[in-house]
Design an enzyme around this catalytic site. Structure first.
Site, PDB file in Angstrom:
ATOM      1  N   CYS A 404       3.378   7.714  -2.785  1.00  0.00           N
ATOM      2  CA  CYS A 404       2.435   7.743  -3.902  1.00  0.00           C
ATOM      3  C   CYS A 404       2.485   9.102  -4.611  1.00  0.00           C
ATOM      4  O   CYS A 404       3.459   9.363  -5.297  1.00  0.00           O
ATOM      5  CB  CYS A 404       1.038   7.358  -3.435  1.00  0.00           C
ATOM      6  SG  CYS A 404       0.071   6.654  -4.783  1.00  0.00           S
ATOM      7  N   HIS A 530       1.784   2.272  -0.981  1.00  0.00           N
ATOM      8  CA  HIS A 530       1.433   2.806   0.344  1.00  0.00           C
ATOM      9  C   HIS A 530       1.958   1.889   1.450  1.00  0.00           C
ATOM     10  O   HIS A 530       1.230   1.007   1.905  1.00  0.00           O
ATOM     11  CB  HIS A 530      -0.083   2.934   0.479  1.00  0.00           C
ATOM     12  CG  HIS A 530      -0.674   4.002  -0.367  1.00  0.00           C
ATOM     13  ND1 HIS A 530      -0.908   5.271   0.097  1.00  0.00           N
ATOM     14  CD2 HIS A 530      -1.066   3.998  -1.655  1.00  0.00           C
ATOM     15  CE1 HIS A 530      -1.428   6.007  -0.874  1.00  0.00           C
ATOM     16  NE2 HIS A 530      -1.541   5.260  -1.945  1.00  0.00           N
ATOM     17  N   GLU A 532       2.327   2.520   4.473  1.00  0.00           N
ATOM     18  CA  GLU A 532       1.640   2.746   5.751  1.00  0.00           C
ATOM     19  C   GLU A 532       0.546   1.714   6.035  1.00  0.00           C
ATOM     20  O   GLU A 532       0.244   1.423   7.185  1.00  0.00           O
ATOM     21  CB  GLU A 532       1.073   4.167   5.816  1.00  0.00           C
ATOM     22  CG  GLU A 532      -0.111   4.488   4.905  1.00  0.00           C
ATOM     23  CD  GLU A 532       0.288   4.919   3.483  1.00  0.00           C
ATOM     24  OE1 GLU A 532       1.416   4.592   3.052  1.00  0.00           O
ATOM     25  OE2 GLU A 532      -0.532   5.568   2.804  1.00  0.00           O
TER      26      GLU A 532
HETATM   27  N1  GLN Z   1      -3.212  10.935  -7.739  1.00  0.00           N
HETATM   28  C1  GLN Z   1      -2.148  10.021  -7.936  1.00  0.00           C
HETATM   29  C2  GLN Z   1      -2.545   8.861  -8.823  1.00  0.00           C
HETATM   30  O1  GLN Z   1      -3.703   8.575  -8.993  1.00  0.00           O
HETATM   31  C3  GLN Z   1      -1.593   9.520  -6.605  1.00  0.00           C
HETATM   32  C4  GLN Z   1      -2.570   8.739  -5.808  1.00  0.00           C
HETATM   33  C5  GLN Z   1      -2.167   8.565  -4.369  1.00  0.00           C
HETATM   34  O2  GLN Z   1      -1.374   9.329  -3.837  1.00  0.00           O
HETATM   35  N2  GLN Z   1      -2.749   7.582  -3.692  1.00  0.00           N
HETATM   36  O3  GLN Z   1      -1.699   8.202  -9.375  1.00  0.00           O
END
Ligand code: GLN
Length: 557
Positions: A404, A530, A532
């Site tokens: 992410c 994600h 995970e």
């Molecule tokens: N801050 C980033 C976004 O909002 C990544 C978010 C995250 O890592 N879950 O896109």
């Protein structure tokens, strides 16, 4: 005559089957004495055993805080926010439920006081209470009871385990406890039971285990009209038979219903420990359900064996800014445990604070690592350290995995250092950058509410053939869970691909880039989603499995 008797017993057997098949049974798990006793692990372990006996089991969690969901909570306060396929931002215990049971959870599996009140107040505004005075009892408790039975009434489950967050006696838990009392009464005998989790502390000075805190906590539960059916006692030392007898007598439970839960080396041992203690059998007896088959934990135990007998060992750096609190990266740490076992490798995860890392110190902090993961996150703090980390991993051929925000940092690093766009950035960090390689999607631009408004839940991703992503997943269509607002800016796609950063996974409908990789690097992959959240004991996530394998290979080189 004989036939008649046989028939009659058949009939009662049939009735018994009818009852047990149509009535969803409920198990409530409450906690006493202190918080952090691991109710979620006990609930998940019990569910695992019941599932392994052939019961369709699910777990839900009711949390006493006023936030509508944990999505807006700082990870430092509440640990990681877990995300389900249907896009619910939930308590991290739901992650344990999925990892143990290998069954996806949903919005319905996590309810907070905030959500309960919100829906009661919305009903009140719509006039649904017909002018009645709206009160905690019965309106809030009715709403809670309804939600407690939502999954049960779907017909998909034989047993629903409900974990009540917080500790018995807390002011904010009262409506939940009262709802459990009413529901058990309404469900009738043997259809709802309470498991109370307590602490039996060891006083080193006296050299003794103490039962009094448990007695008091059971008494507190009694004052609310609830009798604990089973006690699960967290302890650092074995409970003697005398002590079990004493707890049974003073807490009004059968001796077999005093279950010891001794500290374990890993949470994944707890189902076996509970099986030895007979927690599942006692619960089934109380619910008047047959034991069915003995739980088949063969696969589970194979996983445990590999976990405990590793052949290799690797050090993986987890570069993030919430590293002080382990729970902030719960699912990532668990995914490494699953992937480690799959590779027969002990994975030492080394937390590295991105705020205290820069181009000068990168070498010192990162050179001995066999793999580097740049973690998810929000906001600008510590991001330059993350970008320096990506550069170090890329230039030194260290296996790299960005999740992410970690993927976004990889895109920024490549744009800055390969494309030469010195101020390339995400508009989350710098709205005025001349090269917004990561930016907000149109749909996100006018959103003001912070809660539940990100790109959430499972989204499709198409994988290009002959890429690392394709090798890892072994297929071209995947579904992965998202939680972010910002995206790879498609305007830079051609330029970045030409320069060697390949978009190997793309959302087939929106064309948003979901996976990037560098084919000339031994293992360099960044994912916008994600992975995970979807790693379980039964299905370790392929990205983590391959990343650990790459780390093993890097080490042996
Ligand atoms: N801050 C980033 C976004 O909002 C990544 C978010 C995250 O890592 N879950 O896109």
């Amino acid at each position: 005559m004989r036939d008649f008797i046989t028939d009659k017993s058949n009939l009662s057997q049939q009735q018994h089957n009818y009852n047990t098949m149509n009535q969803t049974k409920y198990i409530f798990v409450t906690g006493g004495v202190t918080s952090s006793l691991g109710k979620g692990i006990i609930a998940a372990s019990l569910a695992k055993l019941l599932q392994a006996r052939g019961y369709r089991t699910t777990i839900q969690k009711f949390d006493p805080y006023i936030n509508v969901d944990p999505g807006t909570l700082n990870p430092y306060e509440h640990g990681e926010c877990y995300v389900t396929d249907d896009g619910a931002e939930t308590d991290l215990d739901l992650g344990h439920y999925e990892r143990f049971l290998n069954v996806p959870t949903s919005q319905a599996n996590n309810v907070t006081t905030g959500r309960v009140y919100l829906s009661v107040i919305e009903k009140e505004r719509r006039g649904e209470f017909l002018g009645k005075t709206v009160q905690v009892v019965p309106h809030i408790t009715n709403e809670i009871k309804e939600r407690m039975q939502l999954l049960g009434k779907s017909g998909d489950y034989d047993i629903v385990i409900t974990e009540i967050g917080g500790t018995v006696g807390d002011i904010e838990s009262l409506p939940y406890i009262e709802s459990v009392r009413q529901l058990i009464w309404e469900l009738g005998e043997n259809n709802g039971i309470v498991i109370h989790l307590t602490l039996v502390p060891y006083l080193a000075a006296a050299g003794e285990l103490k039962t009094k805190p448990t007695q008091h906590s059971v008494k507190t539960l009694m004052e609310s009209g609830i009798k604990a059916d089973i006690l699960v006692c967290r302890t650092e030392h074995e409970l003697s038979q005398d002590l079990r007898q004493k707890l049974a007598l003073f807490c009004n439970v059968k001796k077999e219903a005093v279950i010891q839960s001794i500290d374990a080396a890993t949470i994944y041992e707890v189902p076996n420990l509970m099986l030895e203690e007979g927690l599942d059998r006692v619960a089934l007896k109380k619910l008047d359900l047959p034991e069915k088959n003995t739980p088949d934990l063969t696969n589970w135990n194979e996983f445990l064996f590999r976990l405990k007998n590793p052949k290799h060992e690797v050090n993986i750096g987890l570069v993030g800014k919430y590293v002080e609190l382990q729970d902030s990266y719960k699912s990532i740490l668990e995914a490494f445990i699953h992937a480690g076992a799959a590779n027969e490798t002990k994975v030492n995860v080394i937390s590295i604070h991105s705020e205290y890392l820069d181009a000068n110190s990168a070498e010192n902090q990162l050179k001995d690592l066999d793999g580097i993961l740049v973690a998810p996150g929000f906001g600008g703090r510590g991001i330059e350290g993350k970008i320096d980390t990506v550069r170090y991993a890329r230039e030194n051929n260290i296996p790299f995995f960005g999740i992410c925000l970690g993927m976004q940092m990889a895109v920024i690093e490549y744009s800055r250092n390969i494309l030469g766009y010195a101020d390339a950035n995400s508009t989350e960090m710098n709205e005025n950058t001349t090269h917004p390689v990561i930016n907000l999607m149109e749909e996100q631009k006018n959103i003001e509410n912070k809660g539940g408004t990100m790109r959430l839940g499972a989204w499709k991703c198409s994988i290009k053939e002959n890429t690392l992503a394709h090798k890892i997943y072994g297929k071209t269509e995947i579904m992965e869970r998202h939680r972010h607002r910002y995206e790879f800016n498609g305007a830079y796609l051609n330029e970045l691909e030409k320069a060697g950063l390949v978009a190997s996974g793309v959302n087939p409908d929106t064309k948003l880039v979901e996976i990037v990789e560098i084919p000339t690097h031994p293992f360099f992959i960044g994912v916008q989603y994600h992975p995970e959240y979807k790693s379980t004991v039964a299905n370790p996530h392929p990205l983590f499995v391959s990343f650990v394998a790459a780390a093993v290979q890097h080490k042996t080189k």
